[in-house]
Write a protein that holds these residues in place. Structure first.
Motif, PDB file in Angstrom:
ATOM      1  N   GLU A  27      -9.594  -0.262   0.218  1.00  0.00           N
ATOM      2  CA  GLU A  27      -9.685  -0.157  -1.239  1.00  0.00           C
ATOM      3  C   GLU A  27     -11.121  -0.357  -1.701  1.00  0.00           C
ATOM      4  O   GLU A  27     -11.999  -0.736  -0.930  1.00  0.00           O
ATOM      5  N   THR A  44      -4.365   0.383  -4.328  1.00  0.00           N
ATOM      6  CA  THR A  44      -3.025   0.783  -3.899  1.00  0.00           C
ATOM      7  C   THR A  44      -2.083  -0.397  -4.027  1.00  0.00           C
ATOM      8  O   THR A  44      -2.507  -1.563  -4.031  1.00  0.00           O
ATOM      9  N   VAL A  66      -4.536   0.275   3.846  1.00  0.00           N
ATOM     10  CA  VAL A  66      -5.390   1.269   3.188  1.00  0.00           C
ATOM     11  C   VAL A  66      -6.612   0.564   2.618  1.00  0.00           C
ATOM     12  O   VAL A  66      -6.483  -0.407   1.866  1.00  0.00           O
ATOM     13  N   ALA A 102      -2.028  -0.939  -8.884  1.00  0.00           N
ATOM     14  CA  ALA A 102      -3.061  -0.291  -8.071  1.00  0.00           C
ATOM     15  C   ALA A 102      -4.381  -0.189  -8.827  1.00  0.00           C
ATOM     16  O   ALA A 102      -5.459  -0.332  -8.231  1.00  0.00           O
ATOM     17  N   LEU A 138      -1.212   5.019  -4.974  1.00  0.00           N
ATOM     18  CA  LEU A 138      -2.641   4.956  -4.679  1.00  0.00           C
ATOM     19  C   LEU A 138      -3.364   5.586  -5.847  1.00  0.00           C
ATOM     20  O   LEU A 138      -2.984   6.680  -6.295  1.00  0.00           O
ATOM     21  N   ALA A 196       0.831  -1.202   0.000  1.00  0.00           N
ATOM     22  CA  ALA A 196       0.000   0.000   0.000  1.00  0.00           C
ATOM     23  C   ALA A 196       0.869   1.257   0.000  1.00  0.00           C
ATOM     24  O   ALA A 196       2.078   1.200   0.279  1.00  0.00           O
ATOM     25  N   LEU A 197       0.247   2.384  -0.279  1.00  0.00           N
ATOM     26  CA  LEU A 197       0.967   3.653  -0.278  1.00  0.00           C
ATOM     27  C   LEU A 197       1.627   3.921   1.060  1.00  0.00           C
ATOM     28  O   LEU A 197       2.691   4.531   1.134  1.00  0.00           O
TER      29      LEU A 197
END
Length: 341
Positions: free
Chosen positions: A149, A169, A147, A313, A183, A4-5
Motif C-alpha cells: 500500500e 486495500t 498487497v 481502503a 483496492l 486486502a483485495l
C-alpha cells in the motif's frame, strides 16, 4: 486473511513504477483467475480516462474479463493496458474468436488517474511495458498474498487534496461467509481530512476516531496554507477503486455493486465526483459462493459491505502514504502532518 483485495480468493495484485528521477507514476493490475470473473463498472467523475468500460455493460457480449488495469498518466497511461493484453494473449486468455485456441481477444478494462508532471517531467507516463511489468508482478505472487500500500503502482504520484495519496486495500467477511474487498487508488480533488478537527472523514464511519490536539491541527493548517502558495493551482485528480467479492453475482448485480461502492468514496472524501475528477469503480465477482437462495434481498449485505471496504481502503491509502518533495511540488503525508505513529 490480510485485510486486502486478495482475500477474495483467486485475485492477485501487481504494481509497477515508471523508472526515472522525475517519474512519479506507475500502474497496478488486478489479475483474475484463469477463465476470468464477472465484471462491471460505474463512472461518476466528470473527467474520466477509461478504456473498454463499454464492454462491461450488461447489455453487451463480454461475459468475463481476465484483468483490470489502474494506471497513472491520465489518458496517456491507458497504453499500459496494451502490455497486459499482450501478456494474456500469449497465454491464450481472453474471448475465443476462432477455432484455434490461440485466437483470443483479451478484454482489459482500464482507468487512469491524473498525475502528469507530479515528478517534474510532463512527458513521463506509464506505457505498455509498465502494464506488462505490473501483470507479471501479479502473476508472480501467491494466492492470498498481502498487497503493498501507499505510494506504489498507480498510486506512486497520487494526491488527496494537498496530501500525498496512494494505494489502499481492505476486506471483510460477512455473516453469510462471503468475502467483500476493495483496492483503491486515492487521488482526489477533494480532501480526506475534516478541516474542523483534522480527523480523516473515513475514520468517523468506524466509530470514535482519534482526534489530533488543537495545536497539531493548527500547525498542520498553517503548513498546508504555505504549501498552497508554493505548489500553485490544485492539480487534476481521480479516485479509482476495484471492489470484489467471492459471491456469485450476475452482471447486473455486479453493476449495482459498482454503483453503491461509490458511497464509500463519498464517506471518505469531500467533495467527490467533480468535473475535474474521473471517479471510477470496477466490481468483480468470482462466483465461488452462491447468495442465499430464495432471498431477494441477500445482495444487500454485499452492497453495504462494498461501500464500507472502499471507505476503509481510502483511509488506509492516506495513512500509508509517505511525503514527497521534488520539482513537481511538495506534498506531505497525513502521518507526517499530524504526527501519527
Amino acid at each position: 486473511m490480510n485485510d486486502a483485495l486478495t482475500d477474495v480468493m483467486g485475485l492477485r495484485v501487481g504494481h509497477a513504477r515508471v523508472a526515472g528521477d522525475h517519474a512519479l507514476t506507475g500502474a497496478t493490475v488486478v489479475l483474475a483467475p484463469e477463465g476470468g470473473v464477472v465484471a462491471a463498472v460505474d463512472v461518476r467523475g466528470g473527467g474520466p480516462a477509461t478504456r473498454e468500460t463499454d464492454a462491461l455493460d450488461p447489455r453487451n457480449i463480454v461475459q468475463r474479463i481476465e484483468a483490470v488495469v489502474l494506471t497513472g498518466g491520465s489518458a496517456y497511461g491507458l497504453d499500459s493496458a496494451s502490455g497486459v493484453m499482450a501478456w494474456l494473449e500469449e497465454r491464450g486468455r481472453g474471448i475465443r474468436v476462432g477455432a484455434d485456441p490461440a485466437q483470443v481477444v483479451p478484454v482489459v478494462p482500464a482507468a487512469g488517474i491524473f498525475d502528469l508532471g507530479r515528478g517534474g517531467d510532463w512527458s513521463i507516463r506509464p506505457d505498455a511495458a509498465t502494464g506488462r511489468a505490473a501483470v507479471e508482478a501479479a502473476a508472480a505472487t501467491e494466492y492470498g498474498a498481502p498487497v503493498e500500500e501507499g505510494g506504489v503502482g498507480a498510486g506512486t504520484g497520487a494526491l488527496v487534496g494537498q496530501l500525498k495519496g496512494g494505494v489502499g486495500t481492505a476486506s471483510v467477511v460477512l455473516d453469510s461467509g462471503a468475502t467483500v474487498a476493495a483496492l483503491v487508488v486515492a487521488n482526489a480533488a477533494g480532501s480526506a481530512v475534516d478541516p474542523l478537527t483534522g480527523v480523516l472523514y473515513g475514520r468517523y464511519v468506524s466509530g470514535r476516531p482519534p482526534y489530533p490536539s488543537p495545536e497539531v491541527h493548527d500547525a498542520a493548517r498553517r503548513r498546508l496554507a504555505e504549501l498552497r502558495e508554493r505548489n500553485g493551482p490544485a492539480p487534476l485528480n481521480t479516485t479509482l477503486a476495484v471492489v470484489a467479492t467471492d459471491a456469485e453475482l450476475s452482471r447486473a448485480q455486479a453493476q449495482k455493486l459498482a454503483g453503491t461502492a461509490h458511497d464509500g468514496i463519498a464517506r471518505a472524501v469531500q467533495p467527490v465526483h467533480l468535473l475535474n475528477d474521473g471517479d471510477t469503480v470496477f466490481a468483480l465477482a468470482t462466483g465461488r459462493r452462491p447468495l442465499t437462495e430464495g432471498d431477494p434481498l441477500a445482495m444487500n449485505e454485499v452492497l453495504g459491505a462494498g461501500a464500507s471496504v472502499v471507505t476503509s481502503a481510502i483511509v488506509r491509502a492516506v495513512e500509508a502514504a509517505e511525503s514527497i518533495q521534488g520539482p513537481g511540488g511538495e506534498f506531505p503525508s497525513y502521518r507526517e502532518l499530524y504526527r501519527v505513529d
